[in-house]
Scaffold this motif. Structure first.
Motif, short mmCIF file in Angstrom:
data_model
loop_
_atom_site.label_atom_id
_atom_site.label_comp_id
_atom_site.label_asym_id
_atom_site.label_seq_id
_atom_site.Cartn_x
_atom_site.Cartn_y
_atom_site.Cartn_z
N THR A 168 80.97 60.39 29.91
CA THR A 168 79.92 59.42 30.21
C THR A 168 78.78 60.08 30.96
OG1 THR A 168 79.42 57.30 31.25
CG2 THR A 168 81.02 58.70 32.38
N SER A 169 77.58 59.59 30.71
CA SER A 169 76.40 60.08 31.43
C SER A 169 76.10 59.23 32.66
CB SER A 169 75.18 60.09 30.51
OG SER A 169 74.90 58.77 30.04
N ASP A 170 76.70 58.04 32.76
CA ASP A 170 76.48 57.13 33.88
C ASP A 170 77.54 57.41 34.94
OD1 ASP A 170 75.87 55.11 35.60
OD2 ASP A 170 75.84 53.52 34.08
N LEU A 171 77.28 58.46 35.70
CA LEU A 171 78.31 59.01 36.58
C LEU A 171 77.73 59.28 37.97
CD1 LEU A 171 81.22 60.12 36.78
CD2 LEU A 171 80.35 62.32 35.99
N THR A 172 78.49 58.88 39.00
CA THR A 172 78.06 59.05 40.38
C THR A 172 79.18 59.67 41.21
OG1 THR A 172 76.67 57.07 40.21
CG2 THR A 172 77.14 57.89 42.42
N LEU A 173 78.85 60.70 41.98
CA LEU A 173 79.79 61.31 42.90
C LEU A 173 79.55 60.69 44.28
CD1 LEU A 173 81.99 63.50 43.44
CD2 LEU A 173 80.12 65.07 43.98
N VAL A 174 80.56 60.02 44.81
CA VAL A 174 80.43 59.31 46.08
C VAL A 174 81.28 60.01 47.14
CG1 VAL A 174 80.60 57.08 47.24
CG2 VAL A 174 80.18 57.16 44.77
N SER A 175 80.66 60.37 48.25
CA SER A 175 81.42 61.00 49.33
C SER A 175 82.32 59.98 50.00
CB SER A 175 80.46 61.59 50.37
OG SER A 175 81.18 62.09 51.48
N PRO A 176 83.56 60.33 50.30
CA PRO A 176 84.47 59.34 50.90
C PRO A 176 84.12 58.98 52.33
CG PRO A 176 85.53 61.48 50.77
CD PRO A 176 84.23 61.61 50.02
N ASP A 177 83.49 59.92 53.05
CA ASP A 177 83.21 59.65 54.47
C ASP A 177 82.00 60.44 54.95
OD1 ASP A 177 84.34 62.10 54.24
OD2 ASP A 177 86.06 61.71 55.54
N GLY A 178 80.83 59.83 54.88
CA GLY A 178 79.63 60.47 55.37
C GLY A 178 78.91 61.24 54.29
N ASP A 179 78.07 62.19 54.74
CA ASP A 179 77.28 62.98 53.80
C ASP A 179 78.17 63.91 52.98
OD1 ASP A 179 74.91 61.86 54.67
OD2 ASP A 179 74.62 63.38 56.23
N HIS A 180 77.64 64.30 51.83
CA HIS A 180 78.37 65.22 50.98
C HIS A 180 78.43 66.61 51.62
CE1 HIS A 180 79.34 63.14 47.26
NE2 HIS A 180 78.20 62.48 47.37
N ASP A 181 79.52 67.30 51.34
CA ASP A 181 79.70 68.70 51.75
C ASP A 181 79.66 69.54 50.48
OD1 ASP A 181 80.31 71.07 52.98
OD2 ASP A 181 82.45 70.64 53.18
N LEU A 182 78.45 69.94 50.08
CA LEU A 182 78.25 70.62 48.81
C LEU A 182 77.57 71.96 49.01
CD1 LEU A 182 76.92 67.57 46.75
CD2 LEU A 182 79.20 68.58 46.57
N SER A 183 78.10 72.98 48.36
CA SER A 183 77.44 74.28 48.36
C SER A 183 76.21 74.21 47.45
CB SER A 183 78.40 75.35 47.85
OG SER A 183 78.73 75.11 46.48
N ALA A 184 75.37 75.21 47.55
CA ALA A 184 74.19 75.26 46.67
C ALA A 184 74.61 75.32 45.21
CB ALA A 184 73.34 76.47 47.04
N GLN A 185 75.71 76.03 44.95
CA GLN A 185 76.20 76.14 43.58
C GLN A 185 76.67 74.78 43.05
OE1 GLN A 185 79.40 78.93 43.13
NE2 GLN A 185 79.55 78.68 40.92
N CYS A 186 77.38 74.00 43.89
CA CYS A 186 77.83 72.67 43.48
C CYS A 186 76.63 71.75 43.24
CB CYS A 186 78.74 72.06 44.55
SG CYS A 186 80.40 72.78 44.60
N SER A 187 75.66 71.80 44.12
CA SER A 187 74.47 70.95 43.97
C SER A 187 73.75 71.26 42.67
CB SER A 187 73.54 71.14 45.17
OG SER A 187 74.13 70.68 46.35
N ARG A 188 73.61 72.54 42.36
CA ARG A 188 72.94 72.91 41.10
C ARG A 188 73.73 72.40 39.90
NH1 ARG A 188 72.14 77.81 43.78
NH2 ARG A 188 73.90 78.75 42.67
#
Length: 304
Positions: A168-188
């Motif tokens: 699916t293209s209608d997809l959202t990643l939701v952090s379970p508790d607070g802001d996301h903890d994402l590396s630059a590679q994950c964000s890209r």
């Protein structure tokens, strides 16, 4: 005290498959079932070969239990609390009771970590409705083109979201508790896949108009399906107490024939590798059971 040829700990697809094999080898076996197989959560499995219309997880387990019982496999509804090796035998403890066996097969599986704030009754209903799912390998096809959320963050959450993006293209990643903890590679990777991101915390889960809804840092959101990507707890404690080696992720280390570093102690299914696939667990169990049979035959001839 009687000594069983093999004691199986766990009665999910792996343990039950092993029981069927071992009973048909005319071995004396005992299987302990604490009643927590994740297969029982499955509303309908559509990727298990041989069931083109799908099959309910509990129905599959019941069929397998009946098949094992037909060949004399003894299943006991007890939880194993300890495992140790004494002399040439294993001692399996269920609270104050002790049972002895020449070999042991651990098919204890894993436990998925659930989002906080979801009680047992709500979780069961949401699972039955397909509003909460844990295995996109099994059921990603069923959420094709739906509005889906993956609850998680970091490398694990990103990997899960990328897998679900297949469907699916209608997809959202939701952090379970607070802001996301994402590396630059994950964000890209998430940006390239067009996966939206929302900060947590998550809470207030409810079924609203046939969909699953919950609160986020950006207000209340509603989805057709939610995939928690919060990891799992591998039930390898019995193996560790018996001296078997495990990986950094607590999976039991086995050889090509599913034997652990403790001779005579075997393991199969998700406790070995968390692939979360019934077919994979059953295949491992068949290999382990046959190896157990050959292991016992090398000690003494198995003849009628």
């Amino acid at each position: 005290m009687d000594v069983d040829d093999c004691i199986i700990v766990g009665a999910g697809p792996a343990g039950l498959t092993a029981a069927i094999y071992l009973a048909r080898y005319h071995l004396s076996i005992r299987m302990f079932d604490c009643g927590t197989s994740r297969a029982s959560w499955i509303p309908t499995s559509h990727n298990h070969a041989g069931f083109p219309e799908g099959i309910n997880g509990n129905d599959l387990l019941e069929r397998m239990r009946d098949q094992a019982a037909r060949y004399g496999a003894l299943r006991e509804p007890k939880r194993v609390t300890d495992l140790k090796r004494e002399d040439r035998h294993f001692v399996v403890c269920c609270e104050e009771e002790e049972f002895r066996a020449r070999t042991v097969l651990l098919a204890t599986g894993v436990v998925n970590n659930r989002p906080e704030g979801i009680d047992e009754q709500f979780h069961a209903e949401a699972m039955q409705r397909g509003l909460i799912r844990y295995c996109p390998v099994c059921d990603g096809y069923e959420v094709t083109d739906q509005r889906v959320a993956v609850i998680g963050t970091g490398d694990h959450g990103t990997a899960e979201a990328q897998f679900v993006r297949t469907y699916t293209s209608d997809l959202t990643l939701v952090s379970p508790d607070g802001d996301h903890d994402l590396s630059a590679q994950c964000s890209r990777a998430l940006d390239e896949a067009g996966i939206a991101r929302i900060a947590g915390p998550c809470g207030g889960y409810a079924i609203e108009n046939g969909r699953i809804a919950f609160d986020t840092a950006e207000g209340r959101k509603t989805f057709d399906t939610v995939y928690p990507a919060l990891g799992s707890v591998v039930r390898s404690g019995l193996a560790v107490r018996c001296g078997a080696e495990v990986t950094d992720g607590d999976c039991i280390i086995v050889d090509d024939h599913l034997e652990t570093s403790v001779p005579g102690l075997f393991a199969a299914g998700d406790v070995v590798l968390g692939l979360d696939q019934i077919s994979h667990a059953m295949g491992q169990a068949g290999v382990a059971a046959t190896t157990i049979r050959n292991h016992l035959a090398a000690e003494r001839p198995l003849r009628r």
